[in-house]
Design a protein around this motif. Structure first.
Motif, PDB file in Angstrom:
ATOM      1  N   THR A 168      -6.934   0.236   7.991  1.00 55.58           N
ATOM      2  CA  THR A 168      -8.104   0.645   8.885  1.00 55.58           C
ATOM      3  C   THR A 168      -7.444   2.205   9.046  1.00 55.58           C
ATOM      4  O   THR A 168      -6.158   2.488   9.281  1.00 55.58           O
ATOM      5  CB  THR A 168      -8.426   0.113  10.045  1.00 55.58           C
ATOM      6  N   TRP A 187       0.684  -1.289   0.071  1.00 52.34           N
ATOM      7  CA  TRP A 187       0.006   0.093   0.068  1.00 52.34           C
ATOM      8  C   TRP A 187       0.934   1.141   0.073  1.00 52.34           C
ATOM      9  O   TRP A 187       2.046   1.076   0.509  1.00 52.34           O
ATOM     10  CB  TRP A 187      -0.894   0.070   1.257  1.00 52.34           C
ATOM     11  N   ARG A 238     -12.577   0.778   7.805  1.00 48.47           N
ATOM     12  CA  ARG A 238     -11.753   0.101   7.023  1.00 48.47           C
ATOM     13  C   ARG A 238     -11.597   0.936   5.343  1.00 48.47           C
ATOM     14  O   ARG A 238     -12.692   1.353   5.083  1.00 48.47           O
ATOM     15  CB  ARG A 238     -12.393  -1.383   6.736  1.00 48.47           C
ATOM     16  N   ASP A 278      -3.957  -7.427   3.683  1.00 47.08           N
ATOM     17  CA  ASP A 278      -4.648  -6.691   2.755  1.00 47.08           C
ATOM     18  C   ASP A 278      -5.969  -5.891   3.477  1.00 47.08           C
ATOM     19  O   ASP A 278      -6.721  -5.347   2.727  1.00 47.08           O
ATOM     20  CB  ASP A 278      -5.441  -7.656   1.757  1.00 47.08           C
ATOM     21  N   ARG A 279      -5.774  -5.875   4.739  1.00 47.29           N
ATOM     22  CA  ARG A 279      -6.617  -4.730   5.626  1.00 47.29           C
ATOM     23  C   ARG A 279      -5.990  -3.648   6.091  1.00 47.29           C
ATOM     24  O   ARG A 279      -5.038  -3.605   6.635  1.00 47.29           O
ATOM     25  CB  ARG A 279      -7.108  -5.671   6.917  1.00 47.29           C
ATOM     26  N   ALA A 332      -9.315   4.788  -2.003  1.00 44.34           N
ATOM     27  CA  ALA A 332      -9.960   5.327  -1.058  1.00 44.34           C
ATOM     28  C   ALA A 332      -9.381   6.750  -1.002  1.00 44.34           C
ATOM     29  O   ALA A 332      -8.138   6.856  -0.844  1.00 44.34           O
ATOM     30  CB  ALA A 332      -9.999   4.788   0.243  1.00 44.34           C
ATOM     31  N   GLN A 361     -10.608   0.843   1.429  1.00 44.42           N
ATOM     32  CA  GLN A 361     -10.289   0.025   0.280  1.00 44.42           C
ATOM     33  C   GLN A 361      -9.064   0.708  -0.821  1.00 44.42           C
ATOM     34  O   GLN A 361      -8.920   2.111  -0.706  1.00 44.42           O
ATOM     35  CB  GLN A 361     -11.568  -0.274  -0.624  1.00 44.42           C
ATOM     36  N   ASP A 362      -8.597  -0.007  -1.619  1.00 42.72           N
ATOM     37  CA  ASP A 362      -7.936   0.491  -2.883  1.00 42.72           C
ATOM     38  C   ASP A 362      -8.358   1.757  -3.610  1.00 42.72           C
ATOM     39  O   ASP A 362      -9.681   1.495  -3.914  1.00 42.72           O
ATOM     40  CB  ASP A 362      -7.535  -0.516  -3.868  1.00 42.72           C
TER      41      ASP A 362
END
Length: 216
Positions: free
Chosen positions: A163, A115, A185, A160-161, A190, A187-188
């Motif tokens: 927050t 990320w 949470r 993959d999480r 965001a 996501q990609d």
């Protein structure tokens, strides 16, 4: 590496100088000179050694070196009779003689995650675990915006999480138009806002350096 002395902090990874958490401008040559003096401290560096490392392919006058020293002294507040950090060794060179301590850099042993954050002209690759975002230069992600609190928000990455959590900031953390009150949470793709700074979270698959700074 981060080095602290007086009210100053030098971050050699991001190539920034701070005084009381506020960034202070230094020309590239002056920053490199300050970096050399800190690395060698308390050893004095000969003028010839400094010239070789900073201007290896150019012939420059002693006045040029002296002007860079003056620039550093002004930037760190090492002026007047009480100036003690940058010492002139007459007939030889210069030395950093003030009290300084290494405070480390980004925590070691933290693996890069898949990320990254993008905002303005910056791109930062995130590590597994906790990343603090804020105005304080000791945060893993430092924002140069008065709208950001010193420790504004926490990003937690567990594979993959991802927050996002507000840390009681003054101007709030927003996902879309919603001010978050509890961990959310992400996501990609965001987008979220730290004070007035809009940031984008993206998933990556390539292996890049822990932190890349993009500036024009």
């Amino acid at each position: 590496m981060r080095v602290q002395f007086g009210d100053c902090t030098v971050d050699t990874d991001t190539r920034e100088l701070f005084r009381n958490t506020q960034p202070v401008h230094l020309s590239p040559k002056a920053f490199r000179l300050l970096e050399l003096l800190l690395e060698a401290r308390p050893r004095a560096l000969a003028k010839s050694e400094i010239h070789e490392k900073i201007w290896p392919d150019a012939i420059v006058s002693e006045a040029t070196l002296a002007s860079r020293i003056a620039e550093i002294r002004e930037a760190i507040g090492d002026t007047g009779k009480d100036g003690r950090s940058i010492r002139t060794v007459h007939g030889f060179g210069y030395a950093f003689s003030g009290e300084a301590r290494d405070t480390g850099s980004a925590p070691r042993g933290r693996a890069d995650s898949a990320w990254k954050l993008i905002w303005d002209n910056y791109e930062v690759h995130l590590s597994e675990g906790e990343t603090i975002v804020g105005r304080d230069h000791l945060c893993e992600v430092c924002l140069h915006s008065e709208s950001a609190s010193r420790r504004h928000a926490r990003i937690m990455i567990e594979r993959d999480r991802v927050t996002l959590e507000d840390l009681g900031s003054k101007n709030g953390t927003y996902v879309g138009k919603r001010k978050i009150q509890s961990p959310v949470r992400l996501q990609d793709g965001a987008e979220f806002r730290i004070g007035k700074v809009t940031m984008l979270l993206r998933a990556v698959t390539d292996t890049q350096s822990t932190q890349t700074e993009i500036r024009e």
